[in-house]
Enzyme design. Sequence first.
Site, PDB file in Angstrom:
ATOM      1  N   TYR A  21      -5.327   6.168  -9.070  1.00  0.00           N
ATOM      2  CA  TYR A  21      -6.262   5.772  -8.695  1.00  0.00           C
ATOM      3  C   TYR A  21      -7.821   6.366  -9.216  1.00  0.00           C
ATOM      4  O   TYR A  21      -8.595   5.473  -9.709  1.00  0.00           O
ATOM      5  CB  TYR A  21      -6.478   5.585  -7.410  1.00  0.00           C
ATOM      6  CG  TYR A  21      -5.946   4.551  -6.299  1.00  0.00           C
ATOM      7  CD1 TYR A  21      -6.281   2.604  -5.594  1.00  0.00           C
ATOM      8  CD2 TYR A  21      -4.494   5.427  -5.581  1.00  0.00           C
ATOM      9  CE1 TYR A  21      -5.667   2.392  -5.185  1.00  0.00           C
ATOM     10  CE2 TYR A  21      -3.515   4.029  -4.931  1.00  0.00           C
ATOM     11  CZ  TYR A  21      -3.522   3.082  -4.766  1.00  0.00           C
ATOM     12  OH  TYR A  21      -3.163   1.923  -4.058  1.00  0.00           O
ATOM     13  N   CYS A  62       0.919  -1.468  -0.122  1.00  0.00           N
ATOM     14  CA  CYS A  62      -0.146   0.352   0.578  1.00  0.00           C
ATOM     15  C   CYS A  62       1.229   0.865   0.003  1.00  0.00           C
ATOM     16  O   CYS A  62       1.886   1.240   0.406  1.00  0.00           O
ATOM     17  CB  CYS A  62      -0.805  -0.309   1.058  1.00  0.00           C
ATOM     18  SG  CYS A  62      -1.857   1.754   1.165  1.00  0.00           S
TER      19      CYS A  62
HETATM   20  N1  LIG Z   1      -6.245   7.816   3.880  1.00  0.00           N
HETATM   21  C1  LIG Z   1      -5.941   6.543   3.902  1.00  0.00           C
HETATM   22  C2  LIG Z   1      -6.357   6.291   2.490  1.00  0.00           C
HETATM   23  C3  LIG Z   1      -5.247   4.743   2.763  1.00  0.00           C
HETATM   24  C4  LIG Z   1      -5.831   2.994   2.065  1.00  0.00           C
HETATM   25  O1  LIG Z   1      -6.771   3.775   1.373  1.00  0.00           O
HETATM   26  N2  LIG Z   1      -5.862   2.174   2.210  1.00  0.00           N
HETATM   27  C5  LIG Z   1      -5.732   1.420   1.631  1.00  0.00           C
HETATM   28  C6  LIG Z   1      -4.782   0.593   0.679  1.00  0.00           C
HETATM   29  S1  LIG Z   1      -3.370   0.728  -0.732  1.00  0.00           S
HETATM   30  C7  LIG Z   1      -6.726   0.368   1.751  1.00  0.00           C
HETATM   31  O2  LIG Z   1      -6.666   0.101   2.944  1.00  0.00           O
HETATM   32  N3  LIG Z   1      -8.074   0.047   1.588  1.00  0.00           N
HETATM   33  C8  LIG Z   1      -8.583  -0.735   2.244  1.00  0.00           C
HETATM   34  C9  LIG Z   1     -10.956  -0.349   1.973  1.00  0.00           C
HETATM   35  O3  LIG Z   1     -10.639   1.267   1.420  1.00  0.00           O
HETATM   36  O4  LIG Z   1     -11.554  -0.960   2.214  1.00  0.00           O
HETATM   37  C10 LIG Z   1      -4.676   7.017   4.583  1.00  0.00           C
HETATM   38  O5  LIG Z   1      -4.076   7.493   3.600  1.00  0.00           O
HETATM   39  O6  LIG Z   1      -3.713   6.626   5.398  1.00  0.00           O
END
Ligand SMILES: N[C@@H](CCC(=O)N[C@@H](CS)C(=O)NCC(=O)O)C(=O)O
Length: 311
Positions: A189, A58
């Site tokens: 994205y 990630c």
């Molecule tokens: N705003 C968050 C976004 C983090 C994020 O989107 N992580 C993704 C992985 S790349 C995730 O865990 N997504 C799972 C989901 O949104 O269900 C940050 O920057 O910490």
Amino acid sequence: MAGRLIDGIWTREGDILASEDGHYRRQETDFRNWISIDPGAKFAPEVGRYHLYVCYACPWAHRTLIMRNLKGLEDAISVSPVAPIVNQDGWEFTDADSGFPDHLFGKRYLHEIYTLADPTYTGRVSVPVLWDKKLNTIVSNESAEIARMLNSAFVGVAGNDTDFAPEALLAEIDEVNDLVYSKINNGVYRCGFAGTQTAYEEAVTDLFSALDTVEARLQGSGYLVGGQLTEADWRLFTTLIRFDQVYVALFKCNIRRIADYPNLSALRQKLYEHGDVADTVKFDQIKTHYWASLRGVNPSGIVPAGPELVL
Ligand SMILES: N[C@@H](CCC(=O)N[C@@H](CS)C(=O)NCC(=O)O)C(=O)O
């Protein structure tokens, strides 16, 4: 991805893709506390008190791993990476033999960590998560803020006190971060998850015009802000390192590659070789995660053999 918690109950859903209008919008994060050196702060910077839940694939979690590494906080802040492939139950741990155990609680799913902090939590279950072992709760699940805390709140505790967000450059760092976040970090994205031709074209135009802007900005010193290495460069790096391996093909970010931009390539190389940062870049997990998990954009889940890694 996969699903989310509703009133503390895991609810399976399809892949996250575009909203009804064809545009992809990232959801705001929920736990937004800060570790602080202020006397009486609820979350004080203490060695051994905090734990990071991350996924090496990630790009958002990667920011926090890099900052932990740069600041020499490896002994102060422990880490549990989740496995790179996400299924219908969200981010998952494995047993110790398979390499991705939950070192704190031995849980199977990351959503169980969220409900430990808040049994009625409603929202996405994302990485990174900064966990407080003392108060048994989540400090933050916002990577930008976690990275800032690791940079700024552990002065005197961290093995390395280099400041990657110095006060004098902060306004400019934040300004560059805004552009890099909206058009590049999240821009890839927006390309990949676009649901209409128009939304895709808007995102891909924004992305490459922002890459052109940062390429020009790097001319001369080779850094984005103040002629020195700052957080702004690191936040760009996590997207640069994934770009040619994943985003070009999977997310259709294919007008140019990072390899085609001399200054961006040089920055990518320099930061990859900086200290032990290469240890935080796990290409096998990056490729597996994106190609095998995001079935909405790659239904077969097949992970491509290339492109050849030139670093
Ligand atoms: N705003 C968050 C976004 C983090 C994020 O989107 N992580 C993704 C992985 S790349 C995730 O865990 N997504 C799972 C989901 O949104 O269900 C940050 O920057 O910490």
